[in-house]
Design an enzyme around this catalytic site. Structure first.
Site, PDB file in Angstrom:
ATOM      1  N   MET A  33       0.792  -1.200  -0.050  1.00  0.00           N
ATOM      2  CA  MET A  33       0.008   0.075   0.017  1.00  0.00           C
ATOM      3  C   MET A  33       0.831   1.344  -0.040  1.00  0.00           C
ATOM      4  SD  MET A  33      -3.195  -0.634  -0.262  1.00  0.00           S
ATOM      5  CE  MET A  33      -4.006   0.667   0.542  1.00  0.00           C
ATOM      6  N   GLY A  34       1.944   1.326   0.760  1.00  0.00           N
ATOM      7  CA  GLY A  34       2.761   2.631   1.001  1.00  0.00           C
ATOM      8  C   GLY A  34       3.479   2.820  -0.203  1.00  0.00           C
ATOM      9  N   ALA A  96      -1.367  -2.219  10.811  1.00  0.00           N
ATOM     10  CA  ALA A  96      -2.197  -1.543  11.930  1.00  0.00           C
ATOM     11  C   ALA A  96      -1.742  -2.195  13.243  1.00  0.00           C
ATOM     12  CB  ALA A  96      -3.757  -1.413  11.509  1.00  0.00           C
ATOM     13  N   SER A 148      -9.469   3.357   0.768  1.00  0.00           N
ATOM     14  CA  SER A 148      -9.984   2.084   0.323  1.00  0.00           C
ATOM     15  C   SER A 148      -9.615   2.117  -1.275  1.00  0.00           C
ATOM     16  CB  SER A 148     -11.471   2.316   0.477  1.00  0.00           C
ATOM     17  OG  SER A 148     -12.037   1.131  -0.082  1.00  0.00           O
ATOM     18  N   LYS A 202     -14.419   4.438   7.161  1.00  0.00           N
ATOM     19  CA  LYS A 202     -13.923   3.482   6.521  1.00  0.00           C
ATOM     20  C   LYS A 202     -14.286   2.008   6.801  1.00  0.00           C
ATOM     21  CE  LYS A 202     -11.012   1.257   3.718  1.00  0.00           C
ATOM     22  NZ  LYS A 202     -10.345   0.071   4.418  1.00  0.00           N
ATOM     23  N   HIS A 205     -17.625   1.391   5.506  1.00  0.00           N
ATOM     24  CA  HIS A 205     -17.622   1.226   4.139  1.00  0.00           C
ATOM     25  C   HIS A 205     -17.232  -0.593   4.089  1.00  0.00           C
ATOM     26  CE1 HIS A 205     -14.895   0.140   0.909  1.00  0.00           C
ATOM     27  NE2 HIS A 205     -15.435   0.990   0.099  1.00  0.00           N
ATOM     28  N   ASN A 206     -16.145  -0.913   4.832  1.00  0.00           N
ATOM     29  CA  ASN A 206     -15.779  -2.324   4.527  1.00  0.00           C
ATOM     30  C   ASN A 206     -16.788  -3.258   5.274  1.00  0.00           C
ATOM     31  OD1 ASN A 206     -13.398  -1.094   4.036  1.00  0.00           O
ATOM     32  ND2 ASN A 206     -12.163  -2.466   5.270  1.00  0.00           N
ATOM     33  N   GLU A 209     -19.288  -3.579   2.530  1.00  0.00           N
ATOM     34  CA  GLU A 209     -18.575  -4.265   1.517  1.00  0.00           C
ATOM     35  C   GLU A 209     -18.748  -5.724   1.908  1.00  0.00           C
ATOM     36  OE1 GLU A 209     -14.435  -3.099   0.785  1.00  0.00           O
ATOM     37  OE2 GLU A 209     -13.855  -5.431   1.042  1.00  0.00           O
ATOM     38  N   LYS A 280     -10.452  -9.796   7.575  1.00  0.00           N
ATOM     39  CA  LYS A 280      -9.267  -9.152   8.357  1.00  0.00           C
ATOM     40  C   LYS A 280      -9.736  -8.296   9.441  1.00  0.00           C
ATOM     41  CE  LYS A 280      -5.495  -8.984   5.303  1.00  0.00           C
ATOM     42  NZ  LYS A 280      -4.596  -8.204   4.181  1.00  0.00           N
TER      43      LYS A 280
HETATM   44  N1  NAP Z   1      -3.446  -4.339   1.345  1.00  0.00           N
HETATM   45  C1  NAP Z   1      -4.514  -3.715   1.224  1.00  0.00           C
HETATM   46  O1  NAP Z   1      -5.276  -3.960   0.421  1.00  0.00           O
HETATM   47  C2  NAP Z   1      -5.052  -2.668   2.189  1.00  0.00           C
HETATM   48  C3  NAP Z   1      -6.034  -1.784   1.568  1.00  0.00           C
HETATM   49  C4  NAP Z   1      -6.469  -0.806   2.545  1.00  0.00           C
HETATM   50  C5  NAP Z   1      -5.933  -0.454   3.657  1.00  0.00           C
HETATM   51  N2  NAP Z   1      -4.601  -1.298   3.950  1.00  0.00           N
HETATM   52  C6  NAP Z   1      -3.890  -0.937   5.065  1.00  0.00           C
HETATM   53  O2  NAP Z   1      -2.841  -0.173   4.708  1.00  0.00           O
HETATM   54  C7  NAP Z   1      -1.707  -0.433   5.789  1.00  0.00           C
HETATM   55  C8  NAP Z   1      -0.534  -1.171   4.956  1.00  0.00           C
HETATM   56  O3  NAP Z   1      -0.874  -2.296   4.263  1.00  0.00           O
HETATM   57  P1  NAP Z   1       0.010  -3.221   3.550  1.00  0.00           P
HETATM   58  O4  NAP Z   1      -0.421  -4.595   3.382  1.00  0.00           O
HETATM   59  O5  NAP Z   1       0.876  -2.177   2.522  1.00  0.00           O
HETATM   60  O6  NAP Z   1       1.206  -3.653   4.578  1.00  0.00           O
HETATM   61  P2  NAP Z   1       1.315  -4.619   5.959  1.00  0.00           P
HETATM   62  O7  NAP Z   1       1.709  -5.830   5.484  1.00  0.00           O
HETATM   63  O8  NAP Z   1       0.018  -4.348   6.500  1.00  0.00           O
HETATM   64  O9  NAP Z   1       2.408  -3.705   6.725  1.00  0.00           O
HETATM   65  C9  NAP Z   1       4.037  -3.844   6.453  1.00  0.00           C
HETATM   66  C10 NAP Z   1       4.607  -2.779   6.601  1.00  0.00           C
HETATM   67  O10 NAP Z   1       4.470  -2.332   7.823  1.00  0.00           O
HETATM   68  C11 NAP Z   1       5.878  -2.017   8.454  1.00  0.00           C
HETATM   69  N3  NAP Z   1       5.896  -2.213   9.829  1.00  0.00           N
HETATM   70  C12 NAP Z   1       5.298  -3.067  10.700  1.00  0.00           C
HETATM   71  N4  NAP Z   1       5.619  -3.020  11.875  1.00  0.00           N
HETATM   72  C13 NAP Z   1       6.291  -1.911  12.015  1.00  0.00           C
HETATM   73  C14 NAP Z   1       7.142  -1.080  13.081  1.00  0.00           C
HETATM   74  N5  NAP Z   1       6.919  -1.737  14.176  1.00  0.00           N
HETATM   75  N6  NAP Z   1       7.924   0.015  12.706  1.00  0.00           N
HETATM   76  C15 NAP Z   1       7.865   0.468  11.537  1.00  0.00           C
HETATM   77  N7  NAP Z   1       7.276  -0.286  10.526  1.00  0.00           N
HETATM   78  C16 NAP Z   1       6.668  -1.248  10.718  1.00  0.00           C
HETATM   79  C17 NAP Z   1       6.734  -2.732   7.591  1.00  0.00           C
HETATM   80  O11 NAP Z   1       8.039  -2.474   7.741  1.00  0.00           O
HETATM   81  P3  NAP Z   1       9.162  -3.522   7.314  1.00  0.00           P
HETATM   82  O12 NAP Z   1       9.414  -3.657   5.836  1.00  0.00           O
HETATM   83  O13 NAP Z   1      10.377  -2.919   8.012  1.00  0.00           O
HETATM   84  O14 NAP Z   1       8.880  -4.927   7.898  1.00  0.00           O
HETATM   85  C18 NAP Z   1       5.935  -2.939   6.408  1.00  0.00           C
HETATM   86  O15 NAP Z   1       6.384  -1.564   5.469  1.00  0.00           O
HETATM   87  C19 NAP Z   1      -2.386  -1.466   6.812  1.00  0.00           C
HETATM   88  O16 NAP Z   1      -2.858  -0.968   7.905  1.00  0.00           O
HETATM   89  C20 NAP Z   1      -3.399  -2.153   6.130  1.00  0.00           C
HETATM   90  O17 NAP Z   1      -4.463  -2.682   6.730  1.00  0.00           O
HETATM   91  C21 NAP Z   1      -4.373  -2.447   3.362  1.00  0.00           C
END
Ligand code: NAP
Length: 499
Positions: A33-34, A96, A148, A202, A205-206, A209, A280
């Site tokens: 996501m990031g 999260a 989203s 949000k 919304h989910n 969904e 989730k």
């Molecule tokens: N995936 C989706 O479709 C989706 C949709 C909407 C919202 N989201 C939300 O968006 C957010 C990111 O989702 P994602 O799927 O991209 O990633 P993720 O798998 O939820 O998280 C991985 C990321 O979190 C970092 N992280 C975890 N613990 C940490 C800590 N203690 N300090 C600093 N960084 C930390 C990890 O860094 P490292 O690389 O160092 O481990 C990595 O960059 C989540 O909250 C998720 O719920 C996701």
């Protein structure tokens, strides 16, 4: 004396007199996501994006794969803060929970009053309320923003639901508008309300969904078992539905999934996917919150429970010998049945959305948010998973009557329910007689019949409560609170209201 460099970035004017403070926005957390959100930000005119990830490898990978984005990399929180022009604005996209708390803590140590920290993850809104309160003490603005649309949305334009202080919207608004999805010329982002309002919306919304997906799944199941059509043939039915009032992203992707064959076996993919649905947690949060608020989101609850039911193979195995109905389910007129299912789906969908908006209304009242429900429906028209034409009708309803007590009673929806109710009942009857589970269809119909009923058996429940617990009751014919002396002479007395 050397004059400070004034940099104009989008709608913002920032003081970038320190040579390293070149970025107007930063992203922390470069997983799926990031990294996509950072690329989206970098692709918009006027943005320079600082990026930071706890482990260096993700940052290096992103830089190597996307040199065109001209990211400003940082390898420590100090470097990250130094690379941002003031007021510093950073979006956190990390796991999260504890991950979010750890990053907020680290950022508050290197940021200054007036800077903005945005949590774009899927945080529970009560955590956002807590975090906003704590961060506010430091003079830094904290914004919980629901985002989203999954990874595709993050890259090309998500629907964004920011909460937090009104002041932060001045800086953040133009940036978020630049990356959001666009529906009919309008960016799919609006300031939802203070502190946790964005994450609350949000969450709902989910929840909606979940209900939408379960209803579509029930429609598919009924058509398949009632008409014997193949998944590919049902894909055509959904593609056709997508041209009418059901037009939506979820109907569109349902047709895609049903049309897909498994490369290994040649079977329809839907027949080789294990029938245990994951979750989730945001559906469960929506239901738990609704229970606390006293809002009956029965469609969302049934959808959430349906996933839980599917995921207990041992119980399903234990129940597999329990009998169903004797008759074989086969509809006489397939086309007529499919049209009935379409109408039942639309009616049930209206109920699910009405319930979801009811939860937002109740949440806003409970937490003191001034949420514009019409604006919420508009920002869901593109970028997010429940995007649909239908949301325009919701926006119309709230534009006409902002204090609408019940969305499904608005004229457009009331008409649709009136037209669809006979078909809806036929479908629920058919499913019940055939032993085909349709919890979302049938609970939506029960809600419809409950909420429209002139009189409910709740009167008897009040009588029972008074009998065993002296919980008292009110009467329809005079004011006051009453109790019957059940264990005495059964005369009625006036009583204190104990609910
Ligand atoms: N995936 C989706 O479709 C989706 C949709 C909407 C919202 N989201 C939300 O968006 C957010 C990111 O989702 P994602 O799927 O991209 O990633 P993720 O798998 O939820 O998280 C991985 C990321 O979190 C970092 N992280 C975890 N613990 C940490 C800590 N203690 N300090 C600093 N960084 C930390 C990890 O860094 P490292 O690389 O160092 O481990 C990595 O960059 C989540 O909250 C998720 O719920 C996701």
């Amino acid at each position: 004396m050397i004059a400070p460099v004034i940099r104009v970035q989008g709608d913002r004017v920032t003081d970038a007199s320190t040579t390293s403070a070149v970025a107007n926005i930063g992203v922390v957390g470069l997983a799926v996501m990031g990294s996509n959100l950072a690329r989206n930000l970098a692709s918009r005119e006027g943005n320079t994006v600082a990026v930071f990830n706890r482990s260096r490898s993700k940052t290096d990978e992103l830089l190597a794969e996307h040199p065109e984005a001209e990211f400003v990399p940082a390898y420590s929180y100090e470097e990250f803060a130094a690379s941002l022009a003031k007021p510093r604005t950073a979006i956190i996209m990390v796991k999260a929970g504890a991950g979010t708390d750890a990053v907020i803590q680290a950022l508050t140590e290197v940021f200054e009053p007036g800077d903005i920290i945005v949590d774009g993850g899927n945080a529970l809104f009560t955590d956002t309320i807590r975090r906003e309160k704590a961060v506010r003490e430091t003079g830094i603005n904290f914004v919980g923003a629901g985002i989203s649309g999954g990874e595709e949305g993050a890259l090309n334009g998500p629907s964004i639901m920011p909460g937090g202080p009104e002041e932060s919207w001045v800086t953040l608004g133009p940036i978020l508008k630049s990356i959001a999805a666009v529906a009919e010329g309008e960016p799919c982002v609006t300031h939802i309300g203070t502190d946790g309002a964005g994450h609350f919306v949000k969450m709902v919304h989910n929840g909606i969904e979940y209900a939408d997906m379960q209803l579509i799944a029930e429609a598919y199941d009924l058509i398949r078992r009632g008409t014997g059509k193949t998944p590919a043939e049902i894909a055509d039915v959904f593609a056709e539905w997508n041209k009418g009032e059901l037009e939506s992203y979820l109907i569109e992707i349902t047709a895609e999934v049903l049309r897909q064959d498994d490369a290994e076996t040649g079977k329809p993919l839907v027949d080789v996917i294990l029938d245990q649905a994951g979750a989730k947690g945001t559906g469960a949060w929506t239901v738990q919150t609704a229970l606390s608020l006293g809002v009956p989101v029965s469609g969302i609850a049934e959808a959430t429970f349906a996933r839980s039911l599917s995921s207990h193979p041992e119980q399903r195995e234990a129940a597999s010998a329990l009998p169903g109905p004797d008759e074989v389910f086969e509809v006489a007129d397939a086309d007529a049945f499919i049209e009935d299912v379409r109408q039942a789906l639309f009616a049930s969908k209206i109920v699910a959305y009405s319930q979801g908006f009811d939860e937002i209304r109740a949440g806003a009242a409970e937490y003191g948010w001034n949420i514009d429900l019409g604006a919420v429906s508009k920002i869901w028209r593109a970028g997010c998973i429940i995007r649909a034409q239908f949301l325009n009708r919701i926006a119309d309803a709230y534009a006409e009557t902002p204090e609408l007590p019940l969305l499904m009673a608005a004229p457009y929806f009331a008409d649709a329910l009136t037209r669809g109710q006979a078909a809806w009942r036929r479908v629920v009857i058919a499913a019940t007689q055939a032993g085909i589970p349709s919890p979302a269809f049938s609970s939506s119909l029960a809600y419809y019949d409950g909420i429209r009923a002139e009189r409910l058996p709740a009167a008897l429940v009040q009588g029972q409560r008074d009998f065993f617990g002296a919980h008292t009751y009110k009467r329809i014919d005079k004011p006051g609170t009453f109790h019957t002396l059940w264990s005495g002479d059964r005369t009625e007395i006036e009583a204190e209201d104990t609910h």
